[in-house]
Structure formats: C-alpha cells, structure tokens
Design a protein around this motif. Structure first.
Motif, PDB file in Angstrom:
ATOM      1  N   ILE A 152     -23.083  45.146 -57.726  1.00 28.11           N
ATOM      2  CA  ILE A 152     -23.254  44.470 -56.441  1.00 28.11           C
ATOM      3  C   ILE A 152     -23.572  45.545 -55.405  1.00 28.11           C
ATOM      4  N   ILE A 153     -24.792  45.572 -54.931  1.00 26.19           N
ATOM      5  CA  ILE A 153     -25.206  46.599 -53.979  1.00 26.19           C
ATOM      6  C   ILE A 153     -24.666  46.286 -52.586  1.00 26.19           C
ATOM      7  N   SER A 154     -24.779  45.045 -52.148  1.00 27.12           N
ATOM      8  CA  SER A 154     -24.242  44.643 -50.845  1.00 27.12           C
ATOM      9  C   SER A 154     -24.060  43.134 -50.828  1.00 27.12           C
ATOM     10  N   GLY A 155     -23.241  42.648 -49.889  1.00 23.46           N
ATOM     11  CA  GLY A 155     -23.006  41.215 -49.761  1.00 23.46           C
ATOM     12  C   GLY A 155     -22.246  40.663 -50.950  1.00 23.46           C
ATOM     13  N   CYS A 156     -22.613  39.422 -51.346  1.00 20.65           N
ATOM     14  CA  CYS A 156     -21.979  38.741 -52.490  1.00 20.65           C
ATOM     15  C   CYS A 156     -20.473  38.601 -52.292  1.00 20.65           C
ATOM     16  N   ASN A 157     -20.042  38.391 -51.054  1.00 24.35           N
ATOM     17  CA  ASN A 157     -18.621  38.213 -50.774  1.00 24.35           C
ATOM     18  C   ASN A 157     -18.173  36.814 -51.199  1.00 24.35           C
ATOM     19  N   LEU A 158     -16.973  36.729 -51.745  1.00 17.49           N
ATOM     20  CA  LEU A 158     -16.438  35.455 -52.208  1.00 17.49           C
ATOM     21  C   LEU A 158     -15.708  34.765 -51.065  1.00 17.49           C
ATOM     22  N   ILE A 159     -16.200  33.587 -50.664  1.00 17.41           N
ATOM     23  CA  ILE A 159     -15.555  32.774 -49.646  1.00 17.41           C
ATOM     24  C   ILE A 159     -15.278  31.405 -50.262  1.00 17.41           C
ATOM     25  N   GLY A 160     -13.999  31.129 -50.503  1.00 14.81           N
ATOM     26  CA  GLY A 160     -13.642  29.921 -51.232  1.00 14.81           C
ATOM     27  C   GLY A 160     -14.110  30.052 -52.668  1.00 14.81           C
ATOM     28  N   SER A 161     -14.954  29.136 -53.110  1.00 17.10           N
ATOM     29  CA  SER A 161     -15.521  29.212 -54.461  1.00 17.10           C
ATOM     30  C   SER A 161     -17.006  29.584 -54.422  1.00 17.10           C
ATOM     31  N   ILE A 162     -17.466  30.084 -53.261  1.00 21.27           N
ATOM     32  CA  ILE A 162     -18.881  30.408 -53.090  1.00 21.27           C
ATOM     33  C   ILE A 162     -19.067  31.919 -53.005  1.00 21.27           C
ATOM     34  N   VAL A 163     -19.955  32.462 -53.817  1.00 14.39           N
ATOM     35  CA  VAL A 163     -20.375  33.852 -53.687  1.00 14.39           C
ATOM     36  C   VAL A 163     -21.555  33.866 -52.718  1.00 14.39           C
ATOM     37  N   GLN A 164     -21.396  34.573 -51.607  1.00 14.64           N
ATOM     38  CA  GLN A 164     -22.386  34.557 -50.542  1.00 14.64           C
ATOM     39  C   GLN A 164     -23.637  35.367 -50.912  1.00 14.64           C
ATOM     40  N   ASN A 165     -24.662  35.274 -50.049  1.00 18.93           N
ATOM     41  CA  ASN A 165     -25.915  36.002 -50.255  1.00 18.93           C
ATOM     42  C   ASN A 165     -25.661  37.508 -50.315  1.00 18.93           C
ATOM     43  N   GLY A 166     -26.501  38.204 -51.040  1.00 20.28           N
ATOM     44  CA  GLY A 166     -26.354  39.646 -51.136  1.00 20.28           C
ATOM     45  C   GLY A 166     -27.473  40.242 -51.965  1.00 20.28           C
ATOM     46  N   PHE A 167     -27.218  41.422 -52.532  1.00 21.86           N
ATOM     47  CA  PHE A 167     -28.198  42.109 -53.364  1.00 21.86           C
ATOM     48  C   PHE A 167     -27.490  42.688 -54.584  1.00 21.86           C
ATOM     49  N   VAL A 168     -28.131  42.566 -55.754  1.00 26.86           N
ATOM     50  CA  VAL A 168     -27.565  43.076 -57.007  1.00 26.86           C
ATOM     51  C   VAL A 168     -28.611  43.925 -57.715  1.00 26.86           C
ATOM     52  N   PHE A 169     -28.133  44.780 -58.618  1.00 28.02           N
ATOM     53  CA  PHE A 169     -29.010  45.663 -59.384  1.00 28.02           C
ATOM     54  C   PHE A 169     -28.904  45.292 -60.845  1.00 28.02           C
ATOM     55  N   ILE A 170     -30.045  44.870 -61.434  1.00 31.29           N
ATOM     56  CA  ILE A 170     -30.070  44.416 -62.820  1.00 31.29           C
ATOM     57  C   ILE A 170     -31.220  45.098 -63.548  1.00 31.29           C
ATOM     58  N   ASN A 171     -30.902  45.859 -64.569  1.00 29.56           N
ATOM     59  CA  ASN A 171     -31.911  46.469 -65.451  1.00 29.56           C
ATOM     60  C   ASN A 171     -33.033  47.164 -64.675  1.00 29.56           C
ATOM     61  N   GLY A 172     -32.619  48.009 -63.731  1.00 28.82           N
ATOM     62  CA  GLY A 172     -33.594  48.816 -63.015  1.00 28.82           C
ATOM     63  C   GLY A 172     -34.290  48.135 -61.857  1.00 28.82           C
ATOM     64  N   GLU A 173     -33.817  46.961 -61.454  1.00 31.00           N
ATOM     65  CA  GLU A 173     -34.475  46.214 -60.383  1.00 31.00           C
ATOM     66  C   GLU A 173     -33.450  45.746 -59.349  1.00 31.00           C
ATOM     67  N   LEU A 174     -33.757  46.009 -58.086  1.00 29.80           N
ATOM     68  CA  LEU A 174     -32.936  45.509 -56.984  1.00 29.80           C
ATOM     69  C   LEU A 174     -33.393  44.105 -56.642  1.00 29.80           C
ATOM     70  N   LEU A 175     -32.458  43.144 -56.672  1.00 30.27           N
ATOM     71  CA  LEU A 175     -32.803  41.740 -56.488  1.00 30.27           C
ATOM     72  C   LEU A 175     -31.942  41.097 -55.415  1.00 30.27           C
ATOM     73  N   GLU A 176     -32.547  40.178 -54.681  1.00 30.78           N
ATOM     74  CA  GLU A 176     -31.783  39.335 -53.759  1.00 30.78           C
ATOM     75  C   GLU A 176     -30.912  38.397 -54.576  1.00 30.78           C
ATOM     76  N   PHE A 177     -29.654  38.235 -54.151  1.00 34.94           N
ATOM     77  CA  PHE A 177     -28.780  37.241 -54.764  1.00 34.94           C
ATOM     78  C   PHE A 177     -28.606  36.087 -53.783  1.00 34.94           C
ATOM     79  N   ARG A 178     -28.867  34.879 -54.237  1.00 37.25           N
ATOM     80  CA  ARG A 178     -28.736  33.695 -53.387  1.00 37.25           C
ATOM     81  C   ARG A 178     -27.427  32.984 -53.697  1.00 37.25           C
ATOM     82  N   GLN A 179     -26.716  32.642 -52.642  1.00 34.79           N
ATOM     83  CA  GLN A 179     -25.353  32.139 -52.780  1.00 34.79           C
ATOM     84  C   GLN A 179     -25.276  30.902 -53.672  1.00 34.79           C
ATOM     85  N   ALA A 180     -24.133  30.795 -54.362  1.00 38.37           N
ATOM     86  CA  ALA A 180     -23.911  29.674 -55.269  1.00 38.37           C
ATOM     87  C   ALA A 180     -22.421  29.603 -55.585  1.00 38.37           C
TER      88      ALA A 180
END
Length: 269
Positions: free
Chosen positions: A41-69
């Motif tokens: 988890i590069i930034s964001g992705c904070n857990l509020i209730g049962s929702i992981v908020q927007n942020g950025f993650v690093f997967i297999n050499g690629e920086l990706l936007e994470f959309r809350q869910a």
C-alpha cells in the motif's frame, strides 16, 4: 529520465511518436514502488468501517490507483481495464487510452488483500535502528549514532541464526481461518457437484503457495430452509483445490438464502 524539448521555433514535429516518448519517460516512476516491495500500500487505502478508501498500491512492478470498495476477510484484489474509445477523422472509432485500476473483486488473476502491507516510512528507519542499537549496548554509541562495528556484529549474528533455521528444516506454520462466509449465490437443486455456483474461494496467504497446503476443513455455518424438507432433499459442503486456490461449495436443495460456511486451512513450508 528522458526529456523532450518542446520550446523551439521553426515548427515542432508533434507526432504520435513524440507522445509515446512522453509515456515511456514517465513509466520510469513505477520503479519507485520497488523500494516498498511487491503487494504494498503506497498511500491511502485507509479502512473506515468496512470500506477500504481510495489510494495507490504496487503490484508486480506497476503503481496502480486503488478504488474504494467494501472489504471482507477473504477479499481479493484484481486489476480492471477500461478502454477509452474515440472517433478518428476517417469516422472510425478506435481505442486510444486504457484506464487501469485495482479494486476488490473476483477474476482469474487476483491477490489476497491480506497480502498487502503498508511499509515503514524511510524517515523512520534511522530512529528505529538507533532504538534497537540502544538496547544492545550503550558502550558503542557515539553522538547518538551506532558504531559500524555494532551493526556488522548484529548483521553477522542474524545471518548465523538464519542459517541455523534453514539447516534445521524447522517448519513455518500458517493457520488461516474464517467464519460465516457467504457463498456467491443461492442456487438450489442438485448442485452438489457444481463448482461454478454456491462457492467461496480461499487463496494462499502471503509468502505461501498451494504446495504448502497441508490440511483443509470446511463446514456449514448457517442454513435457512425453504419449502418441504423430506427424503428427496440433500445438503452438501465440500471443496477441491487447483493450482491457485481452494474452492468450497456449500448449499442445499431446499434453502431460501445463500448458505454461510466456515473453513480452516493449515499451510506449512
């Protein structure tokens, strides 16, 4: 990093090749994610209730936007690609852009959310090292900095301990479990051998593969009946494994809601 010089007179040759050069230049920034490591988890992705908020993650050499869910103990991360189509001068529509982002979901390729970690900030590394060195000895401190010989000694001791653990063959055990996981659908009838419905996926924890699975147990947690339950009806809860996951199916011929299951997995390496 490569650079483009746009500030020129005489009619700059702005072509698709120049635009591709821009994209190639900024792709170098993906390498910064390797400082934190894969599945980070590069930034964001904070857990509020049962929702992981927007942020950025690093997967297999690629920086990706994470959309809350919404997140559950068995949530998996997938990458979604959305094509952007535009009309060309000749009237044809073609794909000109691809939006890639990560979120929770189910796909052929996915990663358990439990595998993702938030790295320590680099500015915190030096204070942590100093605090650990203080606990080793105070005789080797000079101006609040650790003497190089102390760090060398600690490094050698760690390597020796790692070697002893490897040589001993001591197993590393990971126990993974969950309760009241709802299967994907409520499909009654004779589905006791149908692994395409009434299922829950269980993936290996971070650092483990399916080869490390040594024991697995699944059971029904909650069943809500419907209609007349008699000698013609049946219940089932079973599982099977493939190269990437365990699939648990659980259901009944007379149920009104999707069944809930428990599972316990033992991983040893």
């Amino acid at each position: 990093m490569n650079k483009s010089n746009f500030n020129q007179t005489g009619g700059y040759p702005l072509t698709t090749e120049r635009l591709q050069e821009l994209q190639t230049a900024h792709e170098i920034f993906n390498s910064f994610g390797s400082l934190a490591g894969n599945y980070t988890i590069i930034s964001g992705c904070n857990l509020i209730g049962s929702i992981v908020q927007n942020g950025f993650v690093f997967i297999n050499g690629e920086l990706l936007e994470f959309r809350q869910a919404a997140v559950t103990p068995t949530s998996t991360v997938i990458i979604i690609e959305t094509p952007v189509m535009k009309s060309f001068e000749n009237g044809n529509q073609k794909q000109v852009h691809t939006i890639r982002y990560a979120t929770f979901g189910t796909a052929e390729v996915s990663w358990p959310w439990s595998s993702f970690r938030r790295p320590i900030e680099t500015k915190e590394i030096a204070p942590v090292l100093d605090q650990k060195a203080d606990k080793v000895t105070t005789d080797n401190l000079q101006a609040n900095k650790v003497d190089k010989s102390v760090l060398t000694l600690l490094d050698n001791r760690v390597k020796v301990l790692e070697g002893l653990l490897t040589a001993s063959g001591a197993p590393i055990i990971k126990i993974d479990y969950a309760s009241e996981q709802t299967v994907t659908s409520n499909a009654g009838g004779n589905g006791f051998n149908d692994y395409t419905r009434n299922y829950v996926y269980v993936y290996p924890p971070f650092g483990y593969t399916m080869q490390h699975l040594k024991g697995f147990l699944a059971s029904m947690a909650e069943i809500k009946y419907n209609g007349d339950v008699d000698s013609n009806d049946s219940l089932w809860c079973k599982h099977r494994t493939d190269s990437s996951k365990v699939t648990v199916i659980c259901g009944g011929s007379e149920v009104r809601e999707a069944v809930k299951v428990n599972y316990l997995a033992i991983w040893i390496k």
